[in-house]
Design a protein around this motif. Structure first.
Motif, short mmCIF file in Angstrom:
data_model
loop_
_atom_site.label_atom_id
_atom_site.label_comp_id
_atom_site.label_asym_id
_atom_site.label_seq_id
_atom_site.Cartn_x
_atom_site.Cartn_y
_atom_site.Cartn_z
N GLY A 114 0.74 -1.33 -0.07
CA GLY A 114 -0.10 0.08 -0.09
C GLY A 114 1.02 1.27 0.14
N VAL A 115 0.53 2.25 -0.83
CA VAL A 115 1.10 3.44 -1.00
C VAL A 115 0.70 4.50 0.17
CG1 VAL A 115 1.78 5.66 -2.46
CG2 VAL A 115 1.62 3.21 -3.35
N ALA A 116 1.54 4.81 1.16
CA ALA A 116 1.16 5.49 2.20
C ALA A 116 1.18 6.96 1.86
CB ALA A 116 1.89 5.27 3.34
N GLY A 117 1.86 7.32 0.85
CA GLY A 117 2.05 9.05 0.68
C GLY A 117 3.06 9.42 1.74
N ASP A 118 2.89 10.48 2.47
CA ASP A 118 3.79 11.12 3.30
C ASP A 118 3.77 10.25 4.83
OD1 ASP A 118 3.78 12.91 1.21
OD2 ASP A 118 2.94 14.53 2.39
N CYS A 119 5.10 9.67 4.70
CA CYS A 119 5.28 8.78 6.31
C CYS A 119 6.71 8.93 6.21
CB CYS A 119 4.85 7.38 5.90
SG CYS A 119 5.76 6.45 4.49
#
Length: 251
Positions: A114-119
Motif C-alpha cells: 500500500g502506498v502511504a504517501g507522506d510517512c
C-alpha cells in the motif's frame, strides 16, 4: 545495512524486544548487537509503542525488524511506513501465504504494498516516490518464519514462490512442537530438520536465520551456515542479570 551484510555473507546476531519502552532499545543498542526484533506477536507492543520504539532504534542507529502479529497487509505496511528496517512474518506454512507476504511488503513490480504517501519511511513526502519505492524494495528485509511440519513439507514451493524474500527464519520452539518434541532443542529430529531447512534455503542463495535458545546451539547453527541468529530477549537479559547479582550477593 542489514540486508546488504547478509548478501555479503556476514553473520549477524540480534535479540527480541517485548518491553514497550524506547530506553530498552537504547540500552541494547550499546551492547554490540547487530539488530533488534520488535516483537508484536508475543507481548504488549502495539502500533503506538512500536512507533516510539522505531524512533529509538533510528536514533540509536540499530536496525529494527518488526515481527508483525500475522499475515496482514495493513500491519506489514504500517511497520514499514514507520521506518522498520524490515518485517518478519510468523507462521508462513504454504506457497500462497508466501506470495501474500511478498505482495504486502514489496512495491511494484515485486508486490503491491500500500502506498502511504507522506510517512517516515519516505521522508514525509520529501523523496521522489519512484526512487523511494525502488530503494525500499532493494533495502527492506523481508523474513518469513518456518515453524511447522507443514512449512517444511512445502518449503521447496515456498522458496520458488519467494524470489523477493530475503530470509527464511526458523522458529525452533514451534517447529519442535509441530514435530511432536516440544522444546527439546537438542533432539536429533529437530536438529536434522533444521539442517535440512538450512541446506535448502542456502542452496537458493538466500539467507537462513534461527532463534538460538543457548550459546552452544548458536555455535552449532553457525556451523550449519546460519547467518542470522537471535539470542535471548530483553526480559531474559533483565532476569538473568538480576539473578546473577543475587547469586553473587547470597553466595
Amino acid at each position: 545495512m542489514l540486508k546488504q551484510r547478509l548478501a555479503a555473507g556476514e553473520t549477524v546476531v540480534g535479540t527480541w524486544l517485548r518491553i514497550p519502552h524506547p530506553t530498552v532499545i537504547e540500552v541494547l543498542a550499546k551492547s554490540g548487537l547487530d539488530f533488534i526484533h520488535v516483537d508484536m506477536e508475543h507481548g504488549p507492543i502495539g502500533i503506538e509503542s512500536m512507533d516510539r520504539l522505531l524512533l529509538a532504534a533510528k536514533g540509536s542507529r540499530i536496525p529494527a525488524v518488526v515481527r508483525v502479529p500475522g499475515l496482514d497487509a495493513t500491519g506489514i505496511g504500517s511497520a514499514l511506513d514507520l521506518g522498520a528496517a524490515g518485517v518478519i512474518v510468523p507462521r508462513i506454512n504454504r506457497i500462497e501465504e508466501t506470495v501474500q507476504a511478498v505482495r504486502a511488503a514489496r512495491y511494484y513490480p515485486c508486490g503491491e504494498r500500500g502506498v502511504a504517501g507522506d510517512c517516515r519511511a519516505n521522508g514525509y513526502g520529501t523523496e521522489d516516490f519512484a526512487a523511494y519505492a525502488a530503494e525500499s524494495n532493494r533495502n527492506t528485509l523481508l523474513a518469513l518464519q518456518i515453524e511447522s511440519k507443514e512449512a517444511v513439507e512445502q518449503l521447496d514451493g515456498m522458496l520458488e514462490a519467494g524470489d523477493a524474500v530475503d530470509l527464511f527464519f526458523i522458529g525452533p520452539a514451534d517447529l519442535s512442537q509441530s514435530l511432536g518434541i516440544p522444546c527439546r532443542f537438542d533432539h536429533p529430529l529437530l536438529l536434522d530438520t533444521i539442517r535440512q531447512i538450512a541446506g535448502k534455503v542456502r542452496s537458493t542463495g538466500k539467507a537462513v536465520g534461527i532463534h538460538a535458545p543457548t550459546a552452544e546451539l548458536a555455535r552449532e547453527f553457525f556451523g550449519m551456515g546460519v547467518q542470522y541468529v537471535t539470542v535471548s530477549f530483553d526480559i531474559g537479559f533483565l532476569s538473568t542479570g538480576a539473578k546473577e547479582w543475587m547469586k553473587k550477593l547470597n553466595g
